[in-house]
Design an enzyme around this catalytic site. Structure first.
Site, PDB file in Angstrom:
ATOM      1  N   CYS A  53      14.436   1.180 -15.358  1.00 34.06           N
ATOM      2  CA  CYS A  53      14.972   0.555 -14.149  1.00 34.06           C
ATOM      3  C   CYS A  53      13.810   0.141 -13.255  1.00 34.06           C
ATOM      4  O   CYS A  53      12.937   0.951 -12.958  1.00 34.06           O
ATOM      5  CB  CYS A  53      15.861   1.561 -13.426  1.00 34.06           C
ATOM      6  SG  CYS A  53      16.391   1.029 -11.789  1.00 34.06           S
ATOM      7  N   CYS A  56      13.791   2.298  -9.790  1.00 34.01           N
ATOM      8  CA  CYS A  56      13.467   3.734  -9.691  1.00 34.01           C
ATOM      9  C   CYS A  56      12.633   4.253 -10.857  1.00 34.01           C
ATOM     10  O   CYS A  56      12.154   5.388 -10.815  1.00 34.01           O
ATOM     11  CB  CYS A  56      14.745   4.567  -9.577  1.00 34.01           C
ATOM     12  SG  CYS A  56      15.678   4.721 -11.113  1.00 34.01           S
ATOM     13  N   CYS A 103      22.326   1.515 -12.637  1.00 34.71           N
ATOM     14  CA  CYS A 103      21.487   2.683 -12.860  1.00 34.71           C
ATOM     15  C   CYS A 103      22.100   3.864 -12.113  1.00 34.71           C
ATOM     16  O   CYS A 103      22.325   3.781 -10.907  1.00 34.71           O
ATOM     17  CB  CYS A 103      20.075   2.407 -12.347  1.00 34.71           C
ATOM     18  SG  CYS A 103      19.012   3.864 -12.369  1.00 34.71           S
ATOM     19  N   CYS A 106      19.640   5.407  -9.155  1.00 38.95           N
ATOM     20  CA  CYS A 106      19.409   4.769  -7.850  1.00 38.95           C
ATOM     21  C   CYS A 106      20.521   3.804  -7.468  1.00 38.95           C
ATOM     22  O   CYS A 106      20.452   3.180  -6.417  1.00 38.95           O
ATOM     23  CB  CYS A 106      18.057   4.064  -7.834  1.00 38.95           C
ATOM     24  SG  CYS A 106      18.003   2.590  -8.877  1.00 38.95           S
ATOM     25  N   CYS A 128      24.565  -6.432 -21.342  1.00 44.08           N
ATOM     26  CA  CYS A 128      23.937  -7.696 -20.983  1.00 44.08           C
ATOM     27  C   CYS A 128      23.183  -7.452 -19.681  1.00 44.08           C
ATOM     28  O   CYS A 128      23.784  -7.355 -18.616  1.00 44.08           O
ATOM     29  CB  CYS A 128      25.045  -8.739 -20.816  1.00 44.08           C
ATOM     30  SG  CYS A 128      24.454 -10.377 -20.448  1.00 44.08           S
TER      31      CYS A 128
HETATM   32 ZN   LIG Z   1      17.312   2.992 -11.042  1.00 46.96          ZN
END
Ligand SMILES: [Zn+2]
Length: 139
Positions: A53, A56, A103, A106, A128
């Site tokens: 991510c 984060c 995610c 976060c 996707c």
């Molecule tokens: Zn994240």
């Protein structure tokens, strides 16, 4: 855990996110935007490694589950761990309800997951994901 009590581990104010992310990254990760197809940095990347991510740093996907979907965005048939992903109903477009993928660490927007499209993968799912929401680390 019920949706109502969801609390991400990483919590920042919009200003703090704006200080960390550039405007295009902020638009996708924090405003659930979508980058245009076929322009993302990782659309056709096949280099072995992990995808974290961008907001984060949590590793969410790997090259093992990445496949060539020809849809214009990086596509994965599974995350590294389902607990790292938050799934939300998305009725923002007309047509069938989509499942938004965020995610779980976060609460940043990553993309959507589609099912039953007939891709020859173990799950028949296509995560996707916007390239701009990810950071690739070659292994
Ligand atoms: Zn994240």
């Amino acid at each position: 855990m019920s949706e109502r009590t969801f609390v991400p581990k990483v919590i920042k104010t919009p200003d703090e996110w704006r200080a960390q992310l550039n405007p295009a990254e902020y638009h996708v990760l924090r405003d659930a935007g979508t980058e245009p197809p076929f322009v993302g940095e990782y659309t056709d990347t096949t280099t072995p490694g992990t995808y974290a991510c961008k907001a984060c740093g949590e590793v969410l996907f790997t090259s093992e589950e990445k496949f060539s979907s020809h849809c214009g965005w990086p596509s994965f048939y599974a995350p590294t761990d389902n607990d790292k992903i938050r799934y939300l109903r998305d009725d923002s477009l007309p047509g069938p309800t989509r499942i938004e993928v965020r995610c779980a660490t976060c609460d940043s927007h990553l993309g959507h997951v589609f099912e039953g499209e007939g891709y020859p993968t173990p799950t028949d799912q296509r995560y996707c994901i916007n390239s701009i929401a990810l950071v690739h680390q070659a292994s």
